[in-house]
Design an enzyme around this catalytic site. Structure first.
Site, short mmCIF file in Angstrom:
data_model
loop_
_atom_site.label_atom_id
_atom_site.label_comp_id
_atom_site.label_asym_id
_atom_site.label_seq_id
_atom_site.Cartn_x
_atom_site.Cartn_y
_atom_site.Cartn_z
N GLU A 1 0.88 -1.18 0.00
CA GLU A 1 0.00 0.00 0.00
C GLU A 1 0.91 1.22 0.00
O GLU A 1 1.62 1.47 0.97
CB GLU A 1 -0.93 -0.03 1.21
CG GLU A 1 -1.93 -1.18 1.14
CD GLU A 1 -2.71 -1.23 -0.16
OE1 GLU A 1 -3.24 -0.18 -0.57
OE2 GLU A 1 -2.76 -2.30 -0.79
N CYS B 1 -1.49 9.51 3.26
CA CYS B 1 -1.45 9.03 1.87
C CYS B 1 -2.70 9.50 1.13
O CYS B 1 -2.69 9.64 -0.08
CB CYS B 1 -1.32 7.52 1.83
SG CYS B 1 -2.57 6.70 2.81
P1 NDP Z 1 9.03 4.44 3.71
O1 NDP Z 1 8.78 3.64 2.48
O2 NDP Z 1 10.20 5.31 3.76
O3 NDP Z 1 9.15 3.47 4.97
C1 NDP Z 1 8.14 2.52 5.27
C2 NDP Z 1 8.76 1.36 6.05
O4 NDP Z 1 9.68 0.66 5.21
C3 NDP Z 1 9.57 1.82 7.27
O5 NDP Z 1 9.37 0.91 8.32
C4 NDP Z 1 10.99 1.75 6.74
O6 NDP Z 1 11.95 1.59 7.75
C5 NDP Z 1 10.92 0.51 5.87
N1 NDP Z 1 11.98 0.40 4.87
C6 NDP Z 1 12.78 1.37 4.36
N2 NDP Z 1 13.63 0.84 3.45
C7 NDP Z 1 13.37 -0.48 3.38
C8 NDP Z 1 13.89 -1.56 2.61
N3 NDP Z 1 14.87 -1.38 1.72
N4 NDP Z 1 13.38 -2.79 2.79
C9 NDP Z 1 12.38 -3.00 3.66
N5 NDP Z 1 11.84 -2.02 4.43
C10 NDP Z 1 12.31 -0.78 4.28
O7 NDP Z 1 7.68 5.24 3.98
P2 NDP Z 1 7.38 6.28 5.15
O8 NDP Z 1 7.53 5.60 6.47
O9 NDP Z 1 8.11 7.52 4.89
O10 NDP Z 1 5.81 6.51 4.98
C11 NDP Z 1 5.26 7.44 4.12
C12 NDP Z 1 4.79 6.77 2.84
O11 NDP Z 1 3.81 5.79 3.15
C13 NDP Z 1 4.12 7.74 1.90
O12 NDP Z 1 4.54 7.47 0.59
C14 NDP Z 1 2.64 7.42 2.06
O13 NDP Z 1 1.85 7.76 0.95
C15 NDP Z 1 2.68 5.94 2.29
N6 NDP Z 1 1.47 5.48 2.94
C16 NDP Z 1 0.56 4.78 2.22
C17 NDP Z 1 -0.63 4.38 2.80
C18 NDP Z 1 -1.63 3.58 2.03
O14 NDP Z 1 -2.52 3.01 2.64
N7 NDP Z 1 -1.53 3.51 0.72
C19 NDP Z 1 -0.95 4.73 4.18
C20 NDP Z 1 0.10 5.45 4.86
C21 NDP Z 1 1.27 5.82 4.25
P3 NDP Z 1 12.73 2.89 8.35
O15 NDP Z 1 11.75 3.63 9.15
O16 NDP Z 1 13.81 2.27 9.16
O17 NDP Z 1 13.24 3.65 7.17
#
Ligand code: NDP
Length: 515
Positions: A287, A321
């Site tokens: 998502e 989002c």
């Molecule tokens: P990120 O993609 O930066 O991070 C999401 C998670 O992925 C974090 O726990 C992060 O860890 C982890 N992560 C980062 N790199 C990797 C990797 N290489 N492999 C596996 N896991 C990884 O997103 P954000 O946290 O910044 O969230 C914001 C985003 O989420 C926006 O784009 C928003 O639109 C989307 N979103 C979508 C929703 C939906 O329902 N469609 C709802 C809410 C948000 P770490 O914190 O350590 O970097």
């Protein structure tokens, strides 16, 4: 088990004195607990590590909200092993018993509601109502999935065939990985864990680094509710390290991810590769981001449209989002609409979340950099109608910002900013509005303000987004009421909080016996 019929938990508005006083009390109590340390939880055991994840208050980055242990690959391996071990018995629990446990967790969460809200205020900068909406959503996920999961216990109907006894029933997948974002660090994490768990799977959960403390609080609730050891494992760590390791792991049966497009694409690719010793095709649920558009035509109630736009664009500083980041407005009323939007947005208060402003800080130094970058880009791509600046002080505060006269293909009209920045795109008519609305690679939420029945019906068919709203704000989907998930590069459309969500985490077994 005879559960009450599901209905969404009402969201506290804090307009009357008692809840407001309770919130102030919770803030004081939580403040006294800031700075504590929380270990990993693997197979029910608390595990500490030399490295720490440090979570700070975005309203006051010098203030440490708390720290957690930081998992590396070896703890991730141990957590997956614990999850598989727990799966052997958890999958055999009667569905009613698993559902009862989710209901119990919802009760514990409800009892700790104000406290959890206070943690969200400190850790991620939500104002009181945004925090209350999130805690209510987390409670809703627990209750809704507890009830929804009961319907699968009866299996699936199959057609009778002479001479045979046929049946089809659902079984869980196994041990999966949950990777969550920071923007709904309680509700999304809770829903992504307890959906699969409700129907018999077990989970290793990696919360976002910026919000590890509220995640630790969620695990306290699971523990108090009596979730057996190993069914849910708490594994904070760096996404690019431990997250990536979990995704690539041969023992990972499914990945339930919510976050950015960029990370989601990487996960999709990694999970598609067969690791040595892997016995299945991983199921991957992604998502992702949005560039959500709100159309206002010349028949619309312009006051309502302006209010809905401001709520959708600037609630939680635009870090949803589902947030409106494009206002697509028909020329004839564009001046009037922009004027009203700017007037309303100008009145929004910005400040430390603890003081309950309309807008708190953006989430982190990283978010601050991203928003700053797009404010610069916007100066070249649009006409600044409001804001455009970071506020003085150490907290990550920005003015609500509106860029007018933005071209549909401008970067600020195509790329997800995830901050309090609205791009206004003026179009000649409703046809053009629909074309612009659909003209991004995303497809998460969208909205139309119009009094034309014909146009609303057209949008119902042609506006290609997972969640479409007419004549209201485009944020705030309720569990069970508006199943949530996006099209195109916004994700795999799992529809969290919807009647089919739990099926994602089940597989159907068909058994035939010859008479
Ligand atoms: P990120 O993609 O930066 O991070 C999401 C998670 O992925 C974090 O726990 C992060 O860890 C982890 N992560 C980062 N790199 C990797 C990797 N290489 N492999 C596996 N896991 C990884 O997103 P954000 O946290 O910044 O969230 C914001 C985003 O989420 C926006 O784009 C928003 O639109 C989307 N979103 C979508 C929703 C939906 O329902 N469609 C709802 C809410 C948000 P770490 O914190 O350590 O970097």
């Amino acid at each position: 088990m005879t559960p009450e019929p599901y209905r969404p938990e009402p969201v506290e508005t804090f307009l009357s004195p008692e809840p407001l006083a309770a919130m102030h009390k919770a803030l004081v109590e939580v403040k006294a607990q800031l700075g504590r340390h929380y270990p990993l939880i693997i197979g029910g055991e608390k595990v500490d590590t030399a490295r720490k994840v440090v979570s700070t208050n975005p309203s006051d980055p010098a203030q440490v909200v708390g720290t957690t242990a930081m998992a590396s690959a070896s703890e991730a391996d141990a957590a997956l092993e614990a999850a598989w071990k727990a799966f052997a018995s958890w999958k055999k629990w009667p569905q009613e018993d698993r559902s009862r446990l989710l209901m119990k967790a919802a009760h514990v969460m409800k009892r700790r509601q104000r406290e959890l809200e206070a943690w969200l205020v400190y850790e991620i900068g939500k104002n009181y109502v945004e925090a209350a909406a999130e805690v209510a959503e987390a409670i809703d996920f627990l209750r809704y999935y507890a009830i929804q999961s009961l319907k699968y216990a009866a299996g699936a109907p199959v057609t009778h065939f002479p001479g045979e006894d046929n049946e089809a029933f659902y079984i869980p997948l196994g041990a999966g990985v949950v990777i969550a974002p920071w923007n709904f660090p309680l509700a999304i994490l809770c829903g992504m864990i307890m959906g699969p768990v409700a129907v018999g799977n077990t989970v290793v959960a990696k919360p976002a680094e910026d919000t590890v403390v509220i995640a630790a609080k969620l695990f306290e609730i699971f523990e108090e509710a009596g979730v057996p050891a190993g069914v849910v494992n708490f594994l904070p760590g760096e996404g690019s390290e431990v997250g990536a390791h979990l995704v690539a792991h041969p023992k990972t049966r499914f990945v339930n991810f919510t976050g950015s497009l960029e990370v989601g694409l990487r996960i999709n690719e990694t999970a598609a590769r067969l690791a040595p010793g892997q016995l299945w095709l991983k199921r991957v649920f992604l998502e992702l981001g949005g560039k959500d558009g709100l159309i206002v035509d010349e028949t619309a109630d312009l006051e309502a449209a302006a209010l809905g736009t401001v709520q959708s664009a600037f609630g939680f500083q635009g870090q949803k989002c589902s947030a409106a980041s494009r206002l697509i407005v028909v020329d004839k009323v564009a001046d009037l609409v922009v004027e009203r939007v700017v007037e309303r947005a100008r009145q929004l208060s910005v400040g430390p979340a603890e003081e309950n402003p309309d807008m708190g800080p953006v989430a982190s130094a990283q978010q601050e950099n991203t928003v700053r970058k797009y404010l610069d880009i916007g100066q070249d791509e649009g006409k600044l109608a409001l804001g455009g600046h970071r506020l003085e002080g150490s907290g990550y505060f920005f003015e609500p910002t509106v860029f007018d006269h933005v071209a549909p293909d401008a970067r600020i009209a195509q790329e997800e900013i995830f901050g309090p920045v609205l791009s206004v795109i003026r179009v000649p008519d409703f046809d053009a509005a629909l074309e612009v609305a659909n003209g991004t690679r995303f497809g998460l939420t969208g909205g139309v303000y119009s009094r034309s029945r014909d146009r609303l019906e057209r949008a119902r068919r042609e506006f290609h987004v997972g969640n479409l709203y007419f004549n209201r704000k485009i944020t705030g989907a309720l569990v069970g009421v508006q199943p949530f998930g996006g099209f195109n590069l916004s994700g795999t459309d799992t529809k969290a909080g919807g009647p089919d969500y739990l099926l994602n985490f089940l597989q159907m077994k068909s058994v035939t016996e010859r008479y």
